[in-house]
Motif scaffolding. Structure first.
Motif, PDB file in Angstrom:
ATOM      1  N   GLY A  82       0.832  -1.194   0.000  1.00 33.07           N
ATOM      2  CA  GLY A  82       0.000   0.000   0.000  1.00 33.07           C
ATOM      3  C   GLY A  82       0.868   1.245   0.000  1.00 33.07           C
ATOM      4  N   PHE A  83       2.190   1.072  -0.065  1.00 39.56           N
ATOM      5  CA  PHE A  83       3.161   2.163  -0.028  1.00 39.56           C
ATOM      6  C   PHE A  83       3.999   2.158  -1.293  1.00 39.56           C
ATOM      7  CE2 PHE A  83       2.145   1.101   4.301  1.00 39.56           C
ATOM      8  CZ  PHE A  83       1.983   2.327   4.898  1.00 39.56           C
ATOM      9  N   ALA A  84       3.345   2.121  -2.429  1.00 38.87           N
ATOM     10  CA  ALA A  84       4.065   1.985  -3.694  1.00 38.87           C
ATOM     11  C   ALA A  84       4.887   3.229  -4.021  1.00 38.87           C
ATOM     12  CB  ALA A  84       3.085   1.727  -4.824  1.00 38.87           C
ATOM     13  N   SER A  85       6.075   2.976  -4.542  1.00 41.35           N
ATOM     14  CA  SER A  85       6.906   4.045  -5.073  1.00 41.35           C
ATOM     15  C   SER A  85       7.814   3.434  -6.128  1.00 41.35           C
ATOM     16  CB  SER A  85       7.743   4.716  -3.982  1.00 41.35           C
ATOM     17  OG  SER A  85       8.813   3.899  -3.596  1.00 41.35           O
TER      18      SER A  85
ATOM     19  N   THR B  10      11.001   1.791  -4.434  1.00 47.78           N
ATOM     20  CA  THR B  10      10.886   0.464  -3.836  1.00 47.78           C
ATOM     21  C   THR B  10      10.567  -0.596  -4.891  1.00 47.78           C
ATOM     22  OG1 THR B  10       8.606   0.920  -3.205  1.00 47.78           O
ATOM     23  CG2 THR B  10      10.309   1.244  -1.515  1.00 47.78           C
ATOM     24  N   ALA B  11       9.867  -0.225  -5.949  1.00 53.68           N
ATOM     25  CA  ALA B  11       9.609  -1.186  -7.027  1.00 53.68           C
ATOM     26  C   ALA B  11      10.926  -1.613  -7.667  1.00 53.68           C
ATOM     27  CB  ALA B  11       8.678  -0.583  -8.079  1.00 53.68           C
TER      28      ALA B  11
ATOM     29  N   TYR C 255       5.656  -6.624  -8.694  1.00 55.17           N
ATOM     30  CA  TYR C 255       5.390  -5.641  -7.633  1.00 55.17           C
ATOM     31  C   TYR C 255       3.983  -5.123  -7.868  1.00 55.17           C
ATOM     32  CZ  TYR C 255       6.433  -1.296  -4.965  1.00 55.17           C
ATOM     33  OH  TYR C 255       6.462  -0.245  -4.078  1.00 55.17           O
ATOM     34  N   LEU C 256       3.087  -5.328  -6.917  1.00 54.45           N
ATOM     35  CA  LEU C 256       1.699  -4.898  -7.067  1.00 54.45           C
ATOM     36  C   LEU C 256       1.300  -3.971  -5.929  1.00 54.45           C
ATOM     37  CD1 LEU C 256       0.017  -8.344  -7.836  1.00 54.45           C
ATOM     38  CD2 LEU C 256       0.653  -6.582  -9.489  1.00 54.45           C
TER      39      LEU C 256
ATOM     40  N   ALA D 279      13.689   3.626   2.325  1.00 56.13           N
ATOM     41  CA  ALA D 279      14.321   2.411   1.806  1.00 56.13           C
ATOM     42  C   ALA D 279      15.824   2.439   2.079  1.00 56.13           C
ATOM     43  CB  ALA D 279      14.043   2.264   0.317  1.00 56.13           C
ATOM     44  N   ASP D 280      16.443   3.608   1.940  1.00 55.10           N
ATOM     45  CA  ASP D 280      17.882   3.736   2.174  1.00 55.10           C
ATOM     46  C   ASP D 280      18.274   3.396   3.609  1.00 55.10           C
ATOM     47  OD1 ASP D 280      18.231   4.504  -0.454  1.00 55.10           O
ATOM     48  OD2 ASP D 280      18.452   6.645   0.012  1.00 55.10           O
TER      49      ASP D 280
END
Length: 178
Positions: free
Chosen positions: A84-87, A90-91, A102-103, A148-149
């Motif tokens: 629910g935190f798509a970017s 991160t994909a 990646y969904l 993510a980093d």
């Protein structure tokens, strides 16, 4: 008689994991679940999954660490990251670490099964011009890349972004989509 496909679901929302698991069991999968990265190697060794669905955000942990571990244990495993935190950041990281696809949530069993089946890229995919990116989208992508980093450490991400930890937590709560 063929052996059933074996699916590992790594999801911290127990209700969603149970519902998703039942849906896949009706489709002939053998299913087991984990709520986070703890015990991952032992579960994989005992269960031997050939498919996995991994939530990107697992409480205080990152699903990306699970993707890397799963791919390291079995490079042939089909791994779908569900979030629910798509970017974009991160994909890209999920695919680099070994995810098949990646969904974004909400995604149903049909979507996930289609993602398992689609392991190769499509060089003939239609290229459409992207709409102009909004400031809010740019901000979200920058926040998510920073998260993510630092392996989703909110305090460290807030420090790097130059904002108070509670401010960042509020922004993340507002953006939460599933």
């Amino acid at each position: 008689m063929s052996t059933p496909r074996r699916l590992l679901i790594i999801e911290d929302d127990a209700s969603f994991a149970r519902t998703l698991g039942r849906s896949f069991e009706r489709r002939g999968y053998a299913v087991t679940t984990l709520s986070g990265p703890d015990g991952l190697e032992a579960r994989v060794a005992a269960f031997r999954p050939d498919h996995a669905v991994v939530d990107l955000r697992l409480g205080g942990a990152s699903g990306l660490t699970c993707v890397a571990a799963l791919h390291g244990l079995d490079a042939a495993m089909k791994i779908v990251v569900l979030t629910g935190f798509a970017s974009i950041a991160t994909a890209v990281e999920a695919i680099k670490l070994g995810a098949t696809n990646y969904l974004t949530k909400p995604a149903n069993t049909d979507d996930i099964e289609a993602a398992f089946a689609r392991v190769d890229g499509d060089a003939g995919a239609t290229i459409v011009p992207a709409p102009p990116t909004s400031i809010k989208t740019l901000e979200w992508e920058h926040i998510h890349q920073t998260l993510a980093d630092v392996d989703f450490n909110i305090s460290e991400a807030a420090r790097r972004l130059g904002m108070h930890r509670r401010t960042l937590a509020r922004k993340l709560d507002k953006r939460h989509m599933g």
